[in-house]
Scaffold this motif. Structure first.
Motif, PDB file in Angstrom:
ATOM      1  N   VAL A  23       0.833  -1.201   0.000  1.00  0.00           N
ATOM      2  CA  VAL A  23       0.000   0.000   0.000  1.00  0.00           C
ATOM      3  C   VAL A  23       0.867   1.251   0.000  1.00  0.00           C
ATOM      4  CG1 VAL A  23      -1.747   1.291   1.289  1.00  0.00           C
ATOM      5  CG2 VAL A  23      -1.766  -1.199   1.337  1.00  0.00           C
ATOM      6  N   THR A  24       0.477   2.217  -0.815  1.00  0.00           N
ATOM      7  CA  THR A  24       1.011   3.569  -0.678  1.00  0.00           C
ATOM      8  C   THR A  24      -0.110   4.394  -0.044  1.00  0.00           C
ATOM      9  OG1 THR A  24       0.315   4.156  -2.936  1.00  0.00           O
ATOM     10  CG2 THR A  24       2.596   3.438  -2.639  1.00  0.00           C
ATOM     11  N   ASN A  77      -4.097   4.379  -0.646  1.00  0.00           N
ATOM     12  CA  ASN A  77      -5.084   4.705   0.364  1.00  0.00           C
ATOM     13  C   ASN A  77      -5.509   6.173   0.365  1.00  0.00           C
ATOM     14  OD1 ASN A  77      -6.720   3.818   2.495  1.00  0.00           O
ATOM     15  ND2 ASN A  77      -5.312   4.687   3.982  1.00  0.00           N
ATOM     16  N   GLY A  78      -5.277   6.893  -0.716  1.00  0.00           N
ATOM     17  CA  GLY A  78      -5.781   8.260  -0.822  1.00  0.00           C
ATOM     18  C   GLY A  78      -4.783   9.333  -0.447  1.00  0.00           C
ATOM     19  N   ASP A  79      -5.231  10.560  -0.597  1.00  0.00           N
ATOM     20  CA  ASP A  79      -4.407  11.745  -0.401  1.00  0.00           C
ATOM     21  C   ASP A  79      -3.243  11.790  -1.385  1.00  0.00           C
ATOM     22  OD1 ASP A  79      -6.108  12.519   1.582  1.00  0.00           O
ATOM     23  OD2 ASP A  79      -4.724  12.143   3.236  1.00  0.00           O
ATOM     24  N   VAL A  80      -3.564  11.610  -2.668  1.00  0.00           N
ATOM     25  CA  VAL A  80      -2.530  11.677  -3.697  1.00  0.00           C
ATOM     26  C   VAL A  80      -2.268  13.114  -4.115  1.00  0.00           C
ATOM     27  CG1 VAL A  80      -2.932   9.354  -4.573  1.00  0.00           C
ATOM     28  CG2 VAL A  80      -4.181  11.256  -5.580  1.00  0.00           C
ATOM     29  N   LEU A  81      -3.212  14.009  -3.852  1.00  0.00           N
ATOM     30  CA  LEU A  81      -3.063  15.416  -4.236  1.00  0.00           C
ATOM     31  C   LEU A  81      -2.793  16.266  -3.007  1.00  0.00           C
ATOM     32  CD1 LEU A  81      -6.060  15.689  -6.716  1.00  0.00           C
ATOM     33  CD2 LEU A  81      -3.674  15.223  -7.242  1.00  0.00           C
ATOM     34  N   ASP A  82      -2.723  17.564  -3.215  1.00  0.00           N
ATOM     35  CA  ASP A  82      -2.656  18.545  -2.131  1.00  0.00           C
ATOM     36  C   ASP A  82      -1.418  18.358  -1.272  1.00  0.00           C
ATOM     37  OD1 ASP A  82      -3.580  20.700  -0.574  1.00  0.00           O
ATOM     38  OD2 ASP A  82      -4.481  19.335   0.857  1.00  0.00           O
ATOM     39  N   ALA A 108      -6.348  -1.022  -6.997  1.00  0.00           N
ATOM     40  CA  ALA A 108      -7.437  -0.104  -6.649  1.00  0.00           C
ATOM     41  C   ALA A 108      -6.855   1.083  -5.897  1.00  0.00           C
ATOM     42  CB  ALA A 108      -8.496  -0.803  -5.800  1.00  0.00           C
ATOM     43  N   LEU A 109      -7.575   2.193  -5.949  1.00  0.00           N
ATOM     44  CA  LEU A 109      -7.208   3.409  -5.208  1.00  0.00           C
ATOM     45  C   LEU A 109      -8.418   3.866  -4.418  1.00  0.00           C
ATOM     46  CD1 LEU A 109      -5.887   3.746  -8.335  1.00  0.00           C
ATOM     47  CD2 LEU A 109      -4.881   5.675  -7.189  1.00  0.00           C
ATOM     48  N   ASN A 110      -8.160   4.486  -3.285  1.00  0.00           N
ATOM     49  CA  ASN A 110      -9.196   5.018  -2.415  1.00  0.00           C
ATOM     50  C   ASN A 110      -9.101   6.547  -2.423  1.00  0.00           C
ATOM     51  OD1 ASN A 110     -11.182   4.749  -0.288  1.00  0.00           O
ATOM     52  ND2 ASN A 110      -9.590   5.379   1.127  1.00  0.00           N
ATOM     53  N   ILE A 111     -10.244   7.214  -2.342  1.00  0.00           N
ATOM     54  CA  ILE A 111     -10.213   8.667  -2.209  1.00  0.00           C
ATOM     55  C   ILE A 111      -9.717   9.008  -0.801  1.00  0.00           C
ATOM     56  CG2 ILE A 111     -12.582   8.950  -1.362  1.00  0.00           C
ATOM     57  CD1 ILE A 111     -12.742  11.413  -3.294  1.00  0.00           C
ATOM     58  N   GLY A 112      -9.011  10.111  -0.674  1.00  0.00           N
ATOM     59  CA  GLY A 112      -8.527  10.545   0.640  1.00  0.00           C
ATOM     60  C   GLY A 112      -9.188  11.837   1.066  1.00  0.00           C
ATOM     61  N   ASN A 136     -11.468   2.354 -14.325  1.00  0.00           N
ATOM     62  CA  ASN A 136     -12.363   1.244 -14.681  1.00  0.00           C
ATOM     63  C   ASN A 136     -12.976   0.549 -13.468  1.00  0.00           C
ATOM     64  OD1 ASN A 136     -11.942   1.500 -17.524  1.00  0.00           O
ATOM     65  ND2 ASN A 136      -9.939   0.569 -17.220  1.00  0.00           N
ATOM     66  N   GLY A 137     -13.550   1.353 -12.568  1.00  0.00           N
ATOM     67  CA  GLY A 137     -14.246   0.790 -11.426  1.00  0.00           C
ATOM     68  C   GLY A 137     -13.374   0.516 -10.217  1.00  0.00           C
ATOM     69  N   THR A 138     -12.107   0.893 -10.275  1.00  0.00           N
ATOM     70  CA  THR A 138     -11.222   0.616  -9.142  1.00  0.00           C
ATOM     71  C   THR A 138     -10.798   1.885  -8.396  1.00  0.00           C
ATOM     72  OG1 THR A 138      -9.219   0.605 -10.502  1.00  0.00           O
ATOM     73  CG2 THR A 138     -10.350  -1.514 -10.165  1.00  0.00           C
ATOM     74  N   TYR A 139     -11.464   3.011  -8.654  1.00  0.00           N
ATOM     75  CA  TYR A 139     -11.290   4.199  -7.816  1.00  0.00           C
ATOM     76  C   TYR A 139     -12.441   4.152  -6.822  1.00  0.00           C
ATOM     77  CZ  TYR A 139     -10.147   8.850  -6.216  1.00  0.00           C
ATOM     78  OH  TYR A 139      -9.755   9.913  -5.433  1.00  0.00           O
ATOM     79  N   LEU A 140     -12.127   3.874  -5.559  1.00  0.00           N
ATOM     80  CA  LEU A 140     -13.148   3.514  -4.589  1.00  0.00           C
ATOM     81  C   LEU A 140     -13.528   4.662  -3.666  1.00  0.00           C
ATOM     82  CD1 LEU A 140     -11.699   0.028  -3.691  1.00  0.00           C
ATOM     83  CD2 LEU A 140     -13.401   0.605  -5.428  1.00  0.00           C
ATOM     84  N   THR A 141     -14.834   4.842  -3.524  1.00  0.00           N
ATOM     85  CA  THR A 141     -15.378   5.861  -2.625  1.00  0.00           C
ATOM     86  C   THR A 141     -16.621   5.265  -1.963  1.00  0.00           C
ATOM     87  OG1 THR A 141     -16.674   6.825  -4.424  1.00  0.00           O
ATOM     88  CG2 THR A 141     -14.513   7.776  -4.033  1.00  0.00           C
ATOM     89  N   SER A 142     -16.421   4.298  -1.093  1.00  0.00           N
ATOM     90  CA  SER A 142     -17.531   3.560  -0.483  1.00  0.00           C
ATOM     91  C   SER A 142     -18.481   4.452   0.298  1.00  0.00           C
ATOM     92  CB  SER A 142     -16.985   2.464   0.429  1.00  0.00           C
ATOM     93  OG  SER A 142     -16.187   1.565  -0.312  1.00  0.00           O
ATOM     94  N   ASN A 143     -17.975   5.509   0.911  1.00  0.00           N
ATOM     95  CA  ASN A 143     -18.846   6.373   1.715  1.00  0.00           C
ATOM     96  C   ASN A 143     -18.733   7.849   1.336  1.00  0.00           C
ATOM     97  OD1 ASN A 143     -16.248   6.725   2.783  1.00  0.00           O
ATOM     98  ND2 ASN A 143     -16.999   7.027   4.865  1.00  0.00           N
ATOM     99  N   VAL A 144     -18.392   8.130   0.074  1.00  0.00           N
ATOM    100  CA  VAL A 144     -18.297   9.516  -0.382  1.00  0.00           C
ATOM    101  C   VAL A 144     -19.235   9.700  -1.573  1.00  0.00           C
ATOM    102  CG1 VAL A 144     -16.801  11.327  -1.305  1.00  0.00           C
ATOM    103  CG2 VAL A 144     -15.904   9.705   0.386  1.00  0.00           C
TER     104      VAL A 144
END
Length: 176
Positions: A23-24, A77-82, A108-112, A136-144
């Motif tokens: 994981v990154t 696990n997110g926070d790729v920007l900012d 897969a990637l998660n939003i941060g 293609n469906g692997t940018y995950l935002t389960s609760n956003v």
């Protein structure tokens, strides 16, 4: 084992289990790593790995895993920007970073939370730029959800199939 590569493969093989995940997290656009000066007194500064280092490690671990018929999953696990000028140097934040992220072999990637600080980051930078769709469906935002529409920014979950037969259900949550 006689070569350094063979010895490294043997060491990696001993660490593998039924589920293997690399994981990154919290990259904040530091794609080339950087020196951390926040260290205990008298300790040397530590440096993060570059994306090239991470891909090299992943390739070695996957090679060792393949010899055992095991899968290795790779996530962000997110926070790729900012975080650096690289993420905000263009009119669409992250447009200089997205091609490099797209080249990373993430499963897969998660939003941060840092992707949520500015509404434009979601609507313009992640969605309109095509970055979320490119996953293609692997940018995950389960609760956003998107404000107004209630639609998820990305996918709620992904069911991944490994090349050695394992399956993994992946969710991507951000704390409230």
């Amino acid at each position: 084992p006689t070569t350094p590569t063979e010895r490294a493969q043997m060491s990696l093989s001993a660490l593998l289990g039924d589920v293997n995940i690399l994981v990154t997290t919290d990259v904040h656009s530091w794609l080339d790593g950087h020196v951390h000066l926040d260290r205990p007194y008298g300790q040397p500064a530590r440096t993060d790995a570059t994306f090239g280092d991470v891909v090299s490690l992943l390739e070695h671990v996957r090679l060792a895993a393949a010899a055992q018929g095991r899968d290795v999953w790779f996530f962000d696990n997110g926070d790729v920007l900012d975080g650096t000028g690289l993420s905000s140097a263009t009119p669409v934040a992250g447009s200089a970073v997205f091609p490099l992220l797209a080249a990373m072999p993430y499963d897969a990637l998660n939003i941060g939370n840092h992707e949520l600080y500015q509404s434009d980051t979601v609507t313009r930078d992640l969605l309109a730029s095509g970055f979320v769709a490119s996953r293609n469906g692997t940018y995950l935002t389960s609760n956003v959800d998107r404000a107004g529409s209630g639609q998820p920014v990305g996918s709620r979950f992904a069911l991944l199939q490994g090349i050695h037969g394992s399956r993994l259900l992946v969710l991507g949550f951000v704390y409230d």
